[in-house]
Design an enzyme around this catalytic site. Sequence first.
Site, PDB file in Angstrom:
ATOM      1  N   GLY A  85       0.839  -1.203   0.000  1.00 13.02           N
ATOM      2  CA  GLY A  85       0.000   0.000   0.000  1.00 13.02           C
ATOM      3  C   GLY A  85       0.872   1.251   0.000  1.00 13.02           C
ATOM      4  N   GLY A 120      -0.488   5.003  -1.061  1.00 15.57           N
ATOM      5  CA  GLY A 120      -1.540   5.702  -0.315  1.00 15.57           C
ATOM      6  C   GLY A 120      -0.984   6.883   0.475  1.00 15.57           C
ATOM      7  NE  ARG A 125      -4.109   3.645  -6.200  1.00 21.67           N
ATOM      8  CZ  ARG A 125      -3.516   4.650  -5.585  1.00 21.67           C
ATOM      9  NH1 ARG A 125      -2.665   5.428  -6.227  1.00 21.67           N
ATOM     10  NH2 ARG A 125      -3.747   4.915  -4.308  1.00 21.67           N
ATOM     11  CG  ASP A 149      -4.577  -8.496  -4.583  1.00 20.29           C
ATOM     12  OD1 ASP A 149      -4.647  -8.185  -3.372  1.00 20.29           O
ATOM     13  OD2 ASP A 149      -5.510  -9.056  -5.193  1.00 20.29           O
ATOM     14  CE1 TYR A 187      -9.595   1.625   8.609  1.00 20.07           C
ATOM     15  CE2 TYR A 187     -10.382   3.214  10.210  1.00 20.07           C
ATOM     16  CZ  TYR A 187      -9.353   2.679   9.468  1.00 20.07           C
ATOM     17  OH  TYR A 187      -8.093   3.200   9.588  1.00 20.07           O
TER      18      TYR A 187
END
Length: 315
Positions: free
Chosen positions: A9, A12, A37, A53, A143
């Site tokens: 990640g 981010g 990405r 992933d 979350y």
Amino acid sequence: MSKYILIIGACGQIGTELTLTLREKYGNDQIIASDIREGNDDLMESGPFEILDATNYDALEEVIAYHDITEVYLMAAMLSATAEKFPMRAWNLNMNTLFNVLNLAKEKKIEKIFWPSSIAVFGPTTPKENTPQNTIMEPSTVYGISKQSGERWCEYYFNKFNVDVRSIRYPGLISWKTMPGGGTTDYAVEIYHKALSEGSYTCFLEEDTNLPMMFMDDAIRATLQIMETPAEKIKERSAYNLAAMSFTPKEMAESIKTVIPKFKIAYEPDFRQEIANSWPSSIDDSIAQKDWNWKAEFNLQKTTETMLENLKNRV
Ligand code: AKB
């Protein structure tokens, strides 16, 4: 022995700044960034990058073996507001990535893990002011439930399998290099962008919603600090409370007005208000202060001045 670190990640809000800081500290080639990405130019051009992933155990294991990874920072997650819209996707992403990393450590394929928790582990029945490290935790968001469960699993893997996993309950994070996405505290970043581009902002929370927040430099410093602390000093193997400041949208607007006197704010609360109402207003982080010398450096005014200065230069 040199360490090779994988950031999951990495593109981010936290991942980008964490990757750049770790590259400065340990050398570009030691820090492998990964995400589903590609990220911004600074990130992509400064060191190795893998499309990954992390819900896929085999793919993750392959990247870890290929780069001789010793430490993993798992920064991929679906945040509070988006998770309310896609509960199962949030649960799968937030939990499966954590299990994959914990299991790789259990199998001795990595030595150390950083996994972020959040103030979202607390809920409406938690004491709101100066929320202690150990208290009632009945999160009412998708979350928050995933972060609370994650904390229990981290502690379990430490106790049962001696997995060296460390965690912080981040408050809302304010940064200028990368935008946040899908959180309830995102207003505290959007407001600076709109103050500069339009001179006004319509806030999705009510004016008196008091939430714990932190400037990104403090958050990155805390992350590196907890990871560098000798293992025996890390007494909390769920996650540490961490604090810097608390303020309302109205107080934030007042702070912006000291730099941009004509700035105007309006309020149109939406579904995120209920999420914010369920979270603490302020956090007691005395245990992090005691165990690994944590101390925040940025208050609201310093954050405002730093944000507006950097965003203005960017424009
Ligand atoms: C969110 O708003 O969802 C996050 C968090 C507090 O963990 N910024």
